[in-house]
Design an enzyme around this catalytic site. Structure first.
Site, mmCIF file in Angstrom:
data_model
loop_
_atom_site.group_PDB
_atom_site.id
_atom_site.type_symbol
_atom_site.label_atom_id
_atom_site.label_comp_id
_atom_site.label_asym_id
_atom_site.label_seq_id
_atom_site.Cartn_x
_atom_site.Cartn_y
_atom_site.Cartn_z
ATOM 1 C CB ALA B 513 17.109 28.233 66.667
ATOM 2 N NE ARG B 630 18.521 40.534 65.463
ATOM 3 C CZ ARG B 630 19.337 40.378 66.480
ATOM 4 N NH1 ARG B 630 18.876 39.694 67.506
ATOM 5 N NH2 ARG B 630 20.505 40.608 66.319
ATOM 6 C CG LEU B 632 19.979 35.037 66.302
ATOM 7 C CD1 LEU B 632 18.563 35.572 65.948
ATOM 8 C CD2 LEU B 632 20.052 34.197 67.474
ATOM 9 C CG ASN B 633 24.799 32.034 60.552
ATOM 10 O OD1 ASN B 633 25.179 32.778 59.804
ATOM 11 N ND2 ASN B 633 25.628 31.171 61.422
ATOM 12 N N PRO B 634 22.094 34.439 58.791
ATOM 13 C CG PRO B 634 21.959 36.683 58.197
ATOM 14 C CD PRO B 634 22.691 35.888 59.139
ATOM 15 C CB THR B 636 23.510 28.463 59.067
ATOM 16 O OG1 THR B 636 23.159 29.283 60.057
ATOM 17 C CG2 THR B 636 25.091 28.339 59.497
ATOM 18 C CE LYS B 703 7.407 34.733 64.590
ATOM 19 N NZ LYS B 703 6.367 34.996 63.547
ATOM 20 N N GLY B 704 12.023 29.525 64.972
ATOM 21 C CA GLY B 704 12.544 28.447 64.365
ATOM 22 C C GLY B 704 12.552 28.307 62.761
ATOM 23 C CD GLU B 707 10.150 20.899 61.909
ATOM 24 O OE1 GLU B 707 9.705 19.921 61.265
ATOM 25 O OE2 GLU B 707 11.312 20.919 62.765
#
Lengths: 338, 746, 171
Positions: B513, B630, B632-634, B636, B703-704, B707
């Site tokens: 991401a 942050r 980006l798409n709350p 999903t 951040k991703g 996991e």
């Protein structure tokens, strides 16, 4: 899957004639278990006789006050049939505890009786299994047997019967109506399924040329005091570790009639006349239930990995009888166990 | 960087429905096994039925006589393939060892190993013929049980420098806890069966539709294995039906499908059966030993974490399992060591949060046991040991709001109403337990290239070889592209997962991401520069003296940041420049920063209800508070964490690949007997994203999330079961027989 | 598999004749010929090019292949195409036949009731079947009666919300 000829039976007589004429033939109705096993090469019919459109799909009242359930009534329809829901809610509940709605929409009443075991070794053609390949040995006896039988097993086979519906039918003293080349006969439910003995490849006493036409349940439906409790490793869509069907008639706190059947513990739905007799005339309370449980399990012989089942079955019997006595049957949707 | 200005709607940060949603709800989305073509041949795999040995004889004669069978490929008649390990080593292959080569020779290295491929006109014909291939084996002794190789396991990871003397400190500690934990083998079981459709075209490239998390990895691998030039094989994977790590390395079915297509000179589809997918990689069975020494005030003196994982006899796969323990909590003495046992099984592989899902399960179970020994609230214990710096590298974090995860998660859960003693809370016949755990994962970012082609009508195509395995890559890239190009999201088309597109590594490790979004921003910057260059040439251009830093793209216009009404529309610029399209390609660039640690964190709170007599465990409530920069798409992002929690519940209660170690064979090799959670197992899951500003990690501060959501969940469930029942189950899954204390070792 | 003791004999069994089958799929009559062993699922995917219906296990263990046959949800992997001759089959492709999404399809998008999307056609067909049955009302009942559809991405709570929306129930 091996190649097979496909043919449709036009009526029951035609079905009987066709099966008698084809040594390797099998009937197919819902197909949910048979096709599953055929894809794994466990079942290897050379002819499939499609009986799914025979007119055996009605539920009718009998003269003696019971119901005659056509062998091709889908499990879902049976569970939700108004007469079943009203008079035999134990049967309805047990059906809804099994499989998924999609499978219940397909699976037939008769076919449910003929479900084969879920023993992993039976399914895996790379391993020995006396049920699949007589004489090849039992892998489960010395293998992984957490899910296997604790009652009625033999050295040849420790598999369990997987049906939920059959546990309720056993408790309800159902009768299996069959028709074969020699005519029609009725088989008491208790005599329908077999213990493995040294012929575990034969699950039932249905003759190879016979077809199930109907299941009859007698008038006594236990609609007030019943419960079906299924204990499994996840909350739905899983086979039972232990399941209990309990049905009582209670008058002034005293048990007048009792039925108790267990699933997941033996090669057939397990009933014990002694345990049920011990409940009759007793107060509907824990101590009576515990005595019955102990009696039913007195000959339990766990395998290496399923010692827990004996204790679990005992507790589940007591709980299910308590639910039945209280008139608070187990919900199959809300998973809280009251 | 180009973030949207104040007047434009920002897609980033706004809950946004998946841009591929319509394709997925209408059945239009095509997965690897969905591509049909005239003359498609179908493959079926024959598997070995022994754990180790060699094929003495293999006879396909009868299979070949089945009408409709086209060929049977075995090690005896296969086409030529490369014979060096180097050629077979994909991007994710372990450095040590020799990658598995299907149908290469007569060696059988694990049960369910593919040993023949049947090709036929129809699937059922192929499957039937596969059952007719006769095999004689020479069997050899084997071991599939990690406990039998525990003492022979080989050290694969330990710290470069020791921190203090953990053994000595543990021996001297005021309060000690020491125990073994066990995670069984688990299989990913994505819903999509592993599948490859190899489209053969005379004189053209072989187009390979494959289920993979990395099309370029597969493409390079296939070129190596089949000794092809890069332009001779193209790999495409527009939709991936889940993977969870199983699709990181090329799986054997892609090799066999390509082998079949090349041999037949015909298109071939090979779809593995669910059962056959148990012959692929898996989360390794791991024995974890934790030893924690603490002072009575709850500060740690010593952490020791040793693990023994599982791999094949031919490759040495492992992931950081034990290092998390030394990283997460402050302790002057810490030691960790990871070893692997070589067994007669396939090579293990990454599965969601590899290493952390297992290692942190053990750590966080042990921390709970320590809290019990200290008579301290489990959250309080973690606060006493809280570290502001990466304890292994002694570095500050770019951001770490784990403290806020504890606080916000506990508040949402109502943790302050917890009675500390086990068996103290009830609901009818059920014992109620509340447990919690911490989670930690890495915030990695990797080079990714993106191409943007913008047309004068204000549409943009954004292309990248990255995969979307269901994580939402399509959507998040569309959001960032829309914002950075100043276009409505409907005008953005994302093209992914084609090996001919700009380069991207496999999708995994939670790195895609951030990496892909910053590649979009970098490339959009190039587009903007080009537009500005052209705009300045326009007669009377309002941007004549603007410099790059001054302008932004918004509402289809290139405008001054300070004065948004001063600008030129994209279509005007391009018309004046007589351009149909602007096409740019760029790779993301991240500042090299070795002075900070980059991690995501979480706090997971779980409620279980356990039937006291029957041992039946239900997870009735979960709160997962995540600190991951942050979001980006709350919309999903919430789904991703929620789904990972479901995976964690499965790990805790259900999942176990069961071996018959006497046969060396998996016996629950289907999805009826390998239990994963079903709908009825899952109740309320609340996901909280704590505010975690991060000005250091990357321009978007993101951040991703792939996991972090699963890490800690199994421990939180186990801890809740202990709190409910007083029974500590240290080997997963927590089945009712273990809760009842009546489990026999298999 | 290749266990000689289990599968004696050295000549393969001959294949039977193909059988002509007519299905009304998504309102359109489709006639084709298949060997009797072809499942409804494979007939849809391989013979009618309707690949929206997915194969996730081929054994009735996952629900990905759920379609509606004569209005009822079933696992298309566990029935033979020949057995369904003359039946009305609705697949995921038939739910938005005129371009307008079925309310449940829209609800799946609204509630983000999927990630990878592979189980989604089966989930939606199952949900359409569930709503038509009219039995499941509460969240517990929806969970139970949707338990024949496994979602490995773990979208279950969102699936329940989507079904509640489509049922017109308050979420």
């Amino acid at each position: 899957m091996i190649p097979f000829q496909y043919t449709k039976a036009s009526d029951v007589a035609d079905a009987v004639r066709l099966i008698a004429a084809n040594g390797g033939a099998k009937f197919i109705a819902g197909g949910t278990n048979l096709l599953d096993l055929m894809k794994d090469n466990v079942e290897r019919p050379t002819t499939l006789i499609d009986i799914s459109r025979l007119p055996l799909n009605s539920v009718e009242e009998t003269a003696s006050g019971g119901l005659r359930i056509g062998a091709l009534v889908p499990n879902a329809d049976l569970a939700w049939h108004p007469l079943i829901e009203k008079r035999y809610p134990l049967l309805s509940s047990a059906i809804l505890a099994g499989a998924s709605q999609q499978l219940r929409n397909m699976a037939s009443t008769g076919g449910n009786l003929l479900q084969r075991t879920r023993c992993a070794y039976f399914y895996d053609t790379a391993t020995p299994c006396n049920k699949r390949q007589p004489g090849s040995g039992c892998s489960a006896v010395n293998g992984v047997n957490r899910g296997h039988a604790i009652l009625g097993a033999s050295t040849s086979c420790i598999a369990t019967h997987p049906s939920d519906m059959c546990v309720a039918l056993a408790a309800l003293d159902a009768t299996v109506h069959v028709t074969g080349a020699k005519g029609a006969r009725a088989i008491p439910f208790a005599d329908f399924h077999r213990l493995p003995g040294d012929t575990p490849h034969i699950d039932t006493n249905l003759a190879p040329d016979e077809i199930i036409t109907a299941i009859e349940v007698p008038a006594k439906g236990f609609a007030t005091h019943y419960s079906y409790l299924k204990i499994r490793d996840r909350m739905s869509y899983a086979f039972a570790l232990v399941s209990v069907a309990a049905a009582l008639e209670i008058k002034n706190g005293t048990i007048e009639e009792a039925r108790l059947a267990l699933g997941g513990v033996a090669h057939k739905p397990w009933r014990d006349a002694g345990a049920e007799a011990a409940l009759r005339g007793q107060p509907a309370e824990d101590a009576s239930f515990a005595r019955a449980a102990d009696l039913l399990l007195r000959d339990a012989r766990p395998q290496a990995h399923n010692d827990f089942k004996v204790d679990l079955a005992r507790r589940a019997i007591i709980r299910t009888l308590t639910q039945a006595a209280h008139g608070t049957p187990q919900s199959q949707s809300n998973k809280t166990i009251q | 960087m180009s973030t949207p200005n104040n007047t434009a709607k920002a897609y980033t940060g706004t809950p946004t429905s998946r841009v591929d949603g319509r394709a997925k709800v209408t059945g239009a989305a095509k997965y690897a096994g969905d591509f049909n073509a005239g003359g498609l041949a179908y493959g079926a795999v024959v598997e070995a039925t022994i754990a180790r040995g060699r094929i003495a004889r293999i006879d396909a004669g009868e299979a070949l006589r089945v009408p409709g069978v086209l060929d049977v490929i075995t090690h005896e008649n296969r086409p030529r393939v490369a014979d060096s390990d180097e050629a077979w080593r994909d991007d994710l292959a372990p450095e040590d060892g020799s990658p598995f080569r299907p149908l290469y020779d007569d060696a059988v290295k694990f049960n369910q190993q593919p040993i023949a491929l049947v090709l036929a006109e129809e699937w059922e014909i192929a499957r039937y013929a596969a059952s007719l291939v006769r095999v004689d084996y020479e069997k050899q002794p084997f071991v599939t049980d990690v406990y039998r190789r525990r003492d022979d396991a080989i050290v694969v990871e330990k710290p470069d420098k020791l921190r203090g003397d953990a053994a000595k400190a543990f021996a001297a500690a005021e309060v000690r806890h020491e125990a073994d934990y066990f995670i069984p083998t688990e299989h990913h079981n994505p819903m999509e069966l592993f599948a490859t459709t190899a489209m053969w075209e005379a004189g053209g490239p072989l187009t390979v539709y494959d289920k993979t998390q990395g099309v370029q990895n597969v493409q390079q691998f296939l070129c190596g294995v089949f000794e092809k030039k890069p332009n001779e094989i193209r790999v495409i994977s527009p939709y991936v039906g889940g993977a969870f790590g199983a699709g990181l390395r090329p799986q054997y079915q892609v090799v066999l499908a390509v082998m079949g297509a090349l041999k037949l000179q015909r298109s071939v589809r090979l779809v593995l059966t669910r059962q056959q997918m148990y012959g692929l990689g898996y989360r390794p069975a791991t024995i974890e030993r934790l030893a924690l020494g603490a002072r009575r005030d709850g500060t740690l003196d010593a952490i020791t974490h040793e693990a023994v994982g599982t791999t094949s006899q031919f490759e040495e796969f492992s992931r950081n399992d034990t290092g998390w323990s030394a990283l997460l909590y402050a302790s002057p003495n810490a030691r960790y060591e990871h070893r692997v046992a070589h067994l007669d099984v396939p090579t293990s592989c990454d599965m969601r949060a590899p290493g952390a899902a297992t290692g942190v399960y053990a750590l966080e179970s042990a921390m709970d046991e320590l809290a019990v020994a200290l008579k301290m609230d489990p959250v309080e214990l973690r606060l006493r040991c809280y570290s502001e710096r990466d304890q292994n590298e002694d570095l500050p974090y770019t951001s770490k709001r784990l403290r806020e995860c504890y606080r916000e998660g506990a508040a949402a859960f109502g943790w302050d109403r917890r009675k500390p003693e086990p068996r103290a809370m009830r609901d009818g016949k059920a014992l109620v337990g509340w447990g919690m755990a911490s989670g930690v994962w890495e915030a990695l970012q990797v080079p990714v290239a993106v191409r943007i082609a913008m047309t004068a009508n204000g549409h943009a195509e954004v292309s990248c070889a990255a995969s979307d395995i269901g994580t939402g890559t399509y959507t998040i890239m569309a959001q960032v592209a829309a914002d950075s190009l100043g276009l409505p999201i409907e005008n953005i088309t994302i093209h992914l997962a084609d090996s001919t597109l700009p380069s991207a590594p496999v999708e995994g490790g939670s790195w895609m991401a951030a990496s892909a979004c910053h590649a979009v921003i970098a490339t959009a910057g190039e587009v903007r520069s080009e537009l500005l260059r052209r705009a300045k040439l326009m007669k009377g251009s309002p941007l004549a003296d603007a410099v790059e830093e001054d302008v932004t793209l918004s509402d289809g216009k290139l405008v001054s940041r300070r004065q948004t009404d001063r600008g030129v529309s994209i279509s005007d610029i391009m018309r004046h420049a007589a351009m149909e399209r602007i096409e740019k390609e760029k790779t993301n660039e991240f500042a090299q920063d070795k002075a900070h640690a980059r991690n995501t964190h979480s706090a997971v709170f779980v409620e279980v209800k356990v039937d006291e007599e029957l041992g039946v465990v239900r997870v009735t409530r979960v709160v997962s508070a995540v600190a991951a920069g942050r979001v980006l798409n709350p919309k999903t992002a919430r789904s991703q964490v929620m789904g990972a929690v479901v995976g964690g519940i499965g790990m805790a209660l259900h999942e176990e690949t069961i071996y018959d170690h006497g046969l060396g064979r998996i016996i629950n090799h289907d999805i009826a007997e390998y239990h994963v959670p079903v709908n009825a197992d899952i109740h309320d899951i609340e996901v909280i994203f704590v505010d975690e500003p991060d000005a250091l990690i990357n321009p978007l501060g993101m951040k991703g999330l792939g996991e972090i959501g699963i890490v800690g969940v199994a421990a939180a469930v186990a801890n809740a079961v202990y709190h409910a029942t007083g029974v500590r189950v240290r080997d997963l899954p927590i089945t009712l027989d273990k809760v009842l204390g009546r489990r026999q070792a298999a | 598999m290749q266990d000689g003791a289990v599968h004696p004999g050295a000549s393969p069994s001959p294949l039977p004749e193909k059988v002509s089958v007519t299905l009304i799929v998504n309102g359109i009559e489709r006639r084709f010929s298949v060997l009797p062993w072809v499942s409804l699922l494979d007939a849809l995917r391989d013979h009618l090019d309707l690949t929206g219906t997915k194969k996730g296990c081929d054994h009735g263990q996952c629900g990905a292949c759920t379609v509606l046959v004569d209005g009822r949800r079933i696992n298309s992997c566990l029935t033979l195409a020949v057995m369904r001759d003359g039946a009305h089959v609705t697949t995921i492709e038939g739910l938005a036949a005129n371009g307008a999404l079925d309310p449940l399809q829209q609800a799946f998008i609204d509630h983000d009731a999927f990630q990878c999307g592979y189980c989604t056609p089966g989930q939606i067909c199952s949900g359409v079947g569930l709503i038509a049955e009219g039995r499941a009302k509460t969240a517990d009942e929806i969970r139970e009666f949707m338990s024949g559809n496994i979602c490995r991405c773990g979208a279950y709570p969102n699936i329940v919300s989507a079904i509640q929306q489509a049922m017109g129930a308050k979420p």
